[in-house]
Design a protein around this motif. Structure first.
Motif, PDB file in Angstrom:
ATOM      1  N   UNK A  30      33.108  13.330 -11.539  1.00 12.26           N
ATOM      2  CA  UNK A  30      33.560  13.631 -10.354  1.00 12.26           C
ATOM      3  C   UNK A  30      35.113  14.233  -9.971  1.00 12.26           C
ATOM      4  N   UNK A  31      35.321  14.567 -11.099  1.00 13.77           N
ATOM      5  CA  UNK A  31      36.704  15.246 -10.685  1.00 13.77           C
ATOM      6  C   UNK A  31      37.218  16.543  -9.654  1.00 13.77           C
ATOM      7  N   UNK A  32      36.168  17.182 -10.059  1.00 11.95           N
ATOM      8  CA  UNK A  32      36.104  19.099  -8.986  1.00 11.95           C
ATOM      9  C   UNK A  32      35.354  18.042  -7.543  1.00 11.95           C
ATOM     10  N   UNK A  33      35.219  17.224  -8.001  1.00 10.90           N
ATOM     11  CA  UNK A  33      34.536  16.726  -6.490  1.00 10.90           C
ATOM     12  C   UNK A  33      35.828  16.393  -5.782  1.00 10.90           C
ATOM     13  N   UNK A  34      36.711  15.566  -6.114  1.00 12.70           N
ATOM     14  CA  UNK A  34      37.958  15.165  -5.506  1.00 12.70           C
ATOM     15  C   UNK A  34      39.385  15.911  -5.597  1.00 12.70           C
ATOM     16  N   UNK A  35      39.583  17.030  -5.911  1.00 14.84           N
ATOM     17  CA  UNK A  35      40.143  18.226  -5.757  1.00 14.84           C
ATOM     18  C   UNK A  35      40.011  19.047  -4.581  1.00 14.84           C
ATOM     19  N   UNK A  46      46.038   8.326   0.698  1.00 13.95           N
ATOM     20  CA  UNK A  46      44.991   8.364   0.095  1.00 13.95           C
ATOM     21  C   UNK A  46      45.278   6.706  -0.259  1.00 13.95           C
ATOM     22  N   UNK A  47      44.197   6.217  -0.692  1.00  9.94           N
ATOM     23  CA  UNK A  47      44.318   4.591  -1.247  1.00  9.94           C
ATOM     24  C   UNK A  47      42.803   4.563  -2.248  1.00  9.94           C
ATOM     25  N   UNK A  48      42.996   3.673  -3.571  1.00  5.33           N
ATOM     26  CA  UNK A  48      42.157   3.893  -4.208  1.00  5.33           C
ATOM     27  C   UNK A  48      42.198   2.292  -4.845  1.00  5.33           C
ATOM     28  N   UNK A  54      42.725   5.461 -15.212  1.00  6.28           N
ATOM     29  CA  UNK A  54      43.369   6.300 -13.708  1.00  6.28           C
ATOM     30  C   UNK A  54      43.351   7.580 -14.004  1.00  6.28           C
ATOM     31  N   UNK A  55      41.902   7.413 -14.167  1.00  5.21           N
ATOM     32  CA  UNK A  55      41.678   9.173 -13.957  1.00  5.21           C
ATOM     33  C   UNK A  55      40.825   9.376 -13.428  1.00  5.21           C
ATOM     34  N   UNK A  56      40.712   9.364 -11.710  1.00  8.25           N
ATOM     35  CA  UNK A  56      40.200   9.666 -10.532  1.00  8.25           C
ATOM     36  C   UNK A  56      41.673   9.273  -9.700  1.00  8.25           C
ATOM     37  N   UNK A  57      42.373   8.608 -10.183  1.00  4.42           N
ATOM     38  CA  UNK A  57      43.885   8.811  -9.623  1.00  4.42           C
ATOM     39  C   UNK A  57      44.756   9.437  -9.425  1.00  4.42           C
ATOM     40  N   UNK A 131      39.181   5.483  -1.814  1.00  2.86           N
ATOM     41  CA  UNK A 131      38.784   5.941  -2.787  1.00  2.86           C
ATOM     42  C   UNK A 131      38.066   4.122  -2.996  1.00  2.86           C
ATOM     43  N   UNK A 132      36.133   3.578  -3.150  1.00  2.00           N
ATOM     44  CA  UNK A 132      35.749   2.523  -3.543  1.00  2.00           C
ATOM     45  C   UNK A 132      35.668   2.840  -5.349  1.00  2.00           C
ATOM     46  N   UNK A 133      36.594   2.447  -6.253  1.00  2.00           N
ATOM     47  CA  UNK A 133      36.529   3.053  -7.387  1.00  2.00           C
ATOM     48  C   UNK A 133      35.115   1.526  -8.349  1.00  2.00           C
TER      49      UNK A 133
END
Length: 136
Positions: A30-35, A46-48, A54-57, A131-133
């Motif tokens: 999903x990392x490309x989506x975050x960018x 942004x709140x995670x 920490x990968x998505x953060x 972002x609810x991880x």
């Protein structure tokens, strides 16, 4: 739905990404989506919820450093573990904190609390991306 149609027509920025960490969790794909999300929305906050390793953060932090440098990023987690990740520890918290410092993400802050106890830090309608991880 209009937002999604406009979103799809914009050029992708994820082709030029170099995430700080990659492949340490289920969120790697999903990392490309975050960018792209950061590039296209230019968020201020942004709140995670649920940081774990920490990968998505860190992906959100890197994207903000490139395209939304005034954005504040908050990672909230108790690092006490849950049914999805198992028992967690202070070592994970310290590792993510170290990565934030190593990559120079000055606008990223970790909040070591349960989600409901961190709620008072954010006024109504102040969060642009929540972002609810995981299963939170």
């Amino acid at each position: 739905m209009d937002f999604l149609r406009r979103f799809k027509k914009l050029p992708s920025q994820s082709l030029d990404l170099n995430p700080p960490i990659f492949g340490v969790g289920a969120w790697s794909g999903h990392i490309p989506f975050a960018y792209d999300l950061v590039f296209r929305t230019q968020p201020s906050v942004i709140v995670e919820l649920g940081v774990d390793r920490g990968e998505s953060l860190l992906a959100f932090s890197d994207a903000c450093q490139k395209w939304a440098p005034k954005c504040k990023i908050y990672g909230i987690d108790s690092w006490a573990g849950d049914s999805q990740t198992g028992q967690s520890s202070i070592h994970l918290f310290e590792s993510v904190l170290s990565d934030i410092e190593k990559f120079g993400f000055k606008n990223t802050q970790l909040i070591r609390r349960r989600f409901e106890s961190a709620l008072d830090r954010f006024p109504d309608k102040s969060i642009d991306i929540l972002h609810i991880d995981g299963w939170h």
